[in-house]
Scaffold this motif. Structure first.
Motif, mmCIF file in Angstrom:
data_model
loop_
_atom_site.group_PDB
_atom_site.id
_atom_site.type_symbol
_atom_site.label_atom_id
_atom_site.label_comp_id
_atom_site.label_asym_id
_atom_site.label_seq_id
_atom_site.Cartn_x
_atom_site.Cartn_y
_atom_site.Cartn_z
ATOM 1 N N VAL A 1 0.842 -1.205 0.000
ATOM 2 C CA VAL A 1 0.000 0.000 0.000
ATOM 3 C C VAL A 1 0.872 1.248 0.000
ATOM 4 O O VAL A 1 0.620 2.209 -0.725
ATOM 5 N N ILE A 2 1.938 1.226 0.805
ATOM 6 C CA ILE A 2 2.839 2.378 0.879
ATOM 7 C C ILE A 2 3.514 2.630 -0.467
ATOM 8 O O ILE A 2 3.710 3.786 -0.872
ATOM 9 N N ALA A 3 3.862 1.561 -1.171
ATOM 10 C CA ALA A 3 4.512 1.710 -2.478
ATOM 11 C C ALA A 3 3.603 2.419 -3.469
ATOM 12 O O ALA A 3 4.066 3.206 -4.311
ATOM 13 N N VAL A 4 2.295 2.176 -3.371
ATOM 14 C CA VAL A 4 1.334 2.804 -4.275
ATOM 15 C C VAL A 4 0.991 4.222 -3.820
ATOM 16 O O VAL A 4 0.832 5.134 -4.645
ATOM 17 N N ASP A 5 0.896 4.405 -2.503
ATOM 18 C CA ASP A 5 0.480 5.700 -1.955
ATOM 19 C C ASP A 5 1.380 6.050 -0.768
ATOM 20 O O ASP A 5 1.004 5.890 0.395
ATOM 21 N N PRO A 6 2.594 6.533 -1.042
ATOM 22 C CA PRO A 6 3.579 6.748 0.024
ATOM 23 C C PRO A 6 3.266 7.911 0.959
ATOM 24 O O PRO A 6 3.955 8.073 1.972
ATOM 25 N N ASP A 7 2.245 8.702 0.645
ATOM 26 C CA ASP A 7 1.931 9.863 1.476
ATOM 27 C C ASP A 7 0.736 9.634 2.409
ATOM 28 O O ASP A 7 0.254 10.573 3.037
ATOM 29 N N ASN A 8 0.278 8.404 2.485
ATOM 30 C CA ASN A 8 -0.878 8.117 3.322
ATOM 31 C C ASN A 8 -0.421 7.791 4.738
ATOM 32 O O ASN A 8 0.176 6.745 4.994
ATOM 33 N N TRP A 9 -0.709 8.666 5.678
ATOM 34 C CA TRP A 9 -0.217 8.510 7.042
ATOM 35 C C TRP A 9 -0.793 7.285 7.752
ATOM 36 O O TRP A 9 -0.170 6.714 8.623
ATOM 37 N N ARG A 10 -1.999 6.855 7.340
ATOM 38 C CA ARG A 10 -2.633 5.720 8.017
ATOM 39 C C ARG A 10 -1.845 4.425 7.830
ATOM 40 O O ARG A 10 -1.785 3.589 8.725
ATOM 41 N N SER A 11 -1.227 4.266 6.664
ATOM 42 C CA SER A 11 -0.449 3.056 6.392
ATOM 43 C C SER A 11 0.717 2.933 7.368
ATOM 44 O O SER A 11 0.989 1.849 7.907
ATOM 45 N N ILE B 1 5.676 5.676 13.522
ATOM 46 C CA ILE B 1 4.731 6.638 14.104
ATOM 47 C C ILE B 1 5.147 8.056 13.751
ATOM 48 O O ILE B 1 4.316 8.905 13.417
ATOM 49 N N ASP B 2 6.455 8.319 13.813
ATOM 50 C CA ASP B 2 6.944 9.657 13.472
ATOM 51 C C ASP B 2 6.625 9.999 12.017
ATOM 52 O O ASP B 2 6.224 11.136 11.713
ATOM 53 N N ILE B 3 6.811 9.044 11.121
ATOM 54 C CA ILE B 3 6.470 9.286 9.715
ATOM 55 C C ILE B 3 4.975 9.561 9.586
ATOM 56 O O ILE B 3 4.553 10.482 8.870
ATOM 57 N N SER B 4 4.176 8.769 10.281
ATOM 58 C CA SER B 4 2.728 8.943 10.235
ATOM 59 C C SER B 4 2.318 10.337 10.703
ATOM 60 O O SER B 4 1.503 11.011 10.059
ATOM 61 N N ILE B 5 2.898 10.786 11.810
ATOM 62 C CA ILE B 5 2.560 12.113 12.345
ATOM 63 C C ILE B 5 2.983 13.207 11.375
ATOM 64 O O ILE B 5 2.232 14.167 11.132
ATOM 65 N N SER B 6 4.180 13.071 10.804
ATOM 66 C CA SER B 6 4.660 14.070 9.846
ATOM 67 C C SER B 6 3.729 14.179 8.645
ATOM 68 O O SER B 6 3.369 15.286 8.209
ATOM 69 N N LEU B 7 3.304 13.042 8.111
ATOM 70 C CA LEU B 7 2.402 13.047 6.953
ATOM 71 C C LEU B 7 1.010 13.557 7.337
ATOM 72 O O LEU B 7 0.357 14.238 6.545
#
Length: 253
Positions: free
Chosen positions: A72-82, A103-109
């Motif tokens: 999923v991340i490969a298709v949509d790398p900006d989705n924080w939920r993933s 978690i840090d990546i998720s919060i940033s996105l």
């Protein structure tokens, strides 16, 4: 913090998955709702795949779950939920440091996506919970400070920060006076009906050196326990009551 689910359950409760199990009771404030604001803002890209990944993780198929999330991340790398779900799965795999990075990546996105302040506060609170479990108390404090800043009227978040300040093993983080103020706000917001907020106020009072108040509030907290919580919580609260009565604070985190 004084009523704790496992980190995995906590993270996924925020995502709004219907969990089929519950974690051990031992530390964080109030139970969180099974369907939080995070999952109300449902995504479209990768939704089914993330649902499948959760089911795989829940049945112990960790590697398969991570592979599904990475697709999923490969298709949509900006989705924080993933990334948020990936952190939860990594917690389940006992890969805590990797989980914190996700978690840090998720919060940033999520910040870049302009999510609501309340949702962002929940993300910071979940990060704090993970940090506590992996011994990063200072980072947990900063995350809870962020959550309180974003949601200053949320009694659960106030309670969590107050409990950390009152009971942290790190003396540089403990701050009894501030913990009392935060816990009092949480108690007022919950109309003095929430046993865990009052329990936190008792712990904060003891840390601040006011043991008579600590005993008074601990007795009140025990009386406010709901029947569903009494079996898991009463023994620990009674032990803390004895500590305060003998002039000893509770240091637990």
């Amino acid at each position: 913090m004084n009523n704790k689910r496992s980190v995995f359950v906590w993270l996924l409760a925020l995502l709004g998955f219907h969990l089929l199990f519950s974690g051990a009771q031992s530390g964080w404030a109030q139970d969180q709702p099974g369907w939080g604001e995070i999952w109300k803002q449902r995504m479209t890209i990768g939704q089914a795949q993330l649902d499948d990944a959760f089911k795989l993780a829940e049945t112990g198929k960790i590697n398969e779950a991570l592979t599904a999330i990475d697709r999923v991340i490969a298709v949509d790398p900006d989705n924080w939920r993933s990334y948020f779900l990936k952190s939860a799965v990594l917690v389940l795999a006992k890969r805590g440091e990797e989980a914190l990075k996700q978690i840090d990546i998720s919060i940033s996105l999520a910040r870049k996506s302009n999510v609501s302040p309340s949702l962002l506060a929940e993300l910071y609170a979940s990060k704090a919970r993970s940090c506590i479990d992996y011994g990063h108390s200072e980072v947990a404090k900063k995350s809870l400070e962020q959550a309180v800043h974003l949601q200053p009227g949320d009694p659960s978040t106030l309670n969590d920060l107050a409990w950390l300040l009152a009971t942290c093993r790190d003396s540089h983080i403990r701050d009894g006076r501030r913990a009392v103020g935060l816990a009092q706000r949480a108690c007022k917001l919950s109309q003095w009906k929430n046993a865990f907020s009052i329990d936190t106020l008792a712990a904060a009072s003891a840390t601040a050196g006011n043991f008579s108040d600590a005993v008074k509030y601990q007795q009140l907290a025990i009386s406010r326990l709901e029947p569903a919580d009494r079996k898991a919580q009463e023994s620990g609260m009674e032990q803390r009551l004895q500590q305060y009565a003998s002039g000893r604070p509770f240091i637990g985190i």
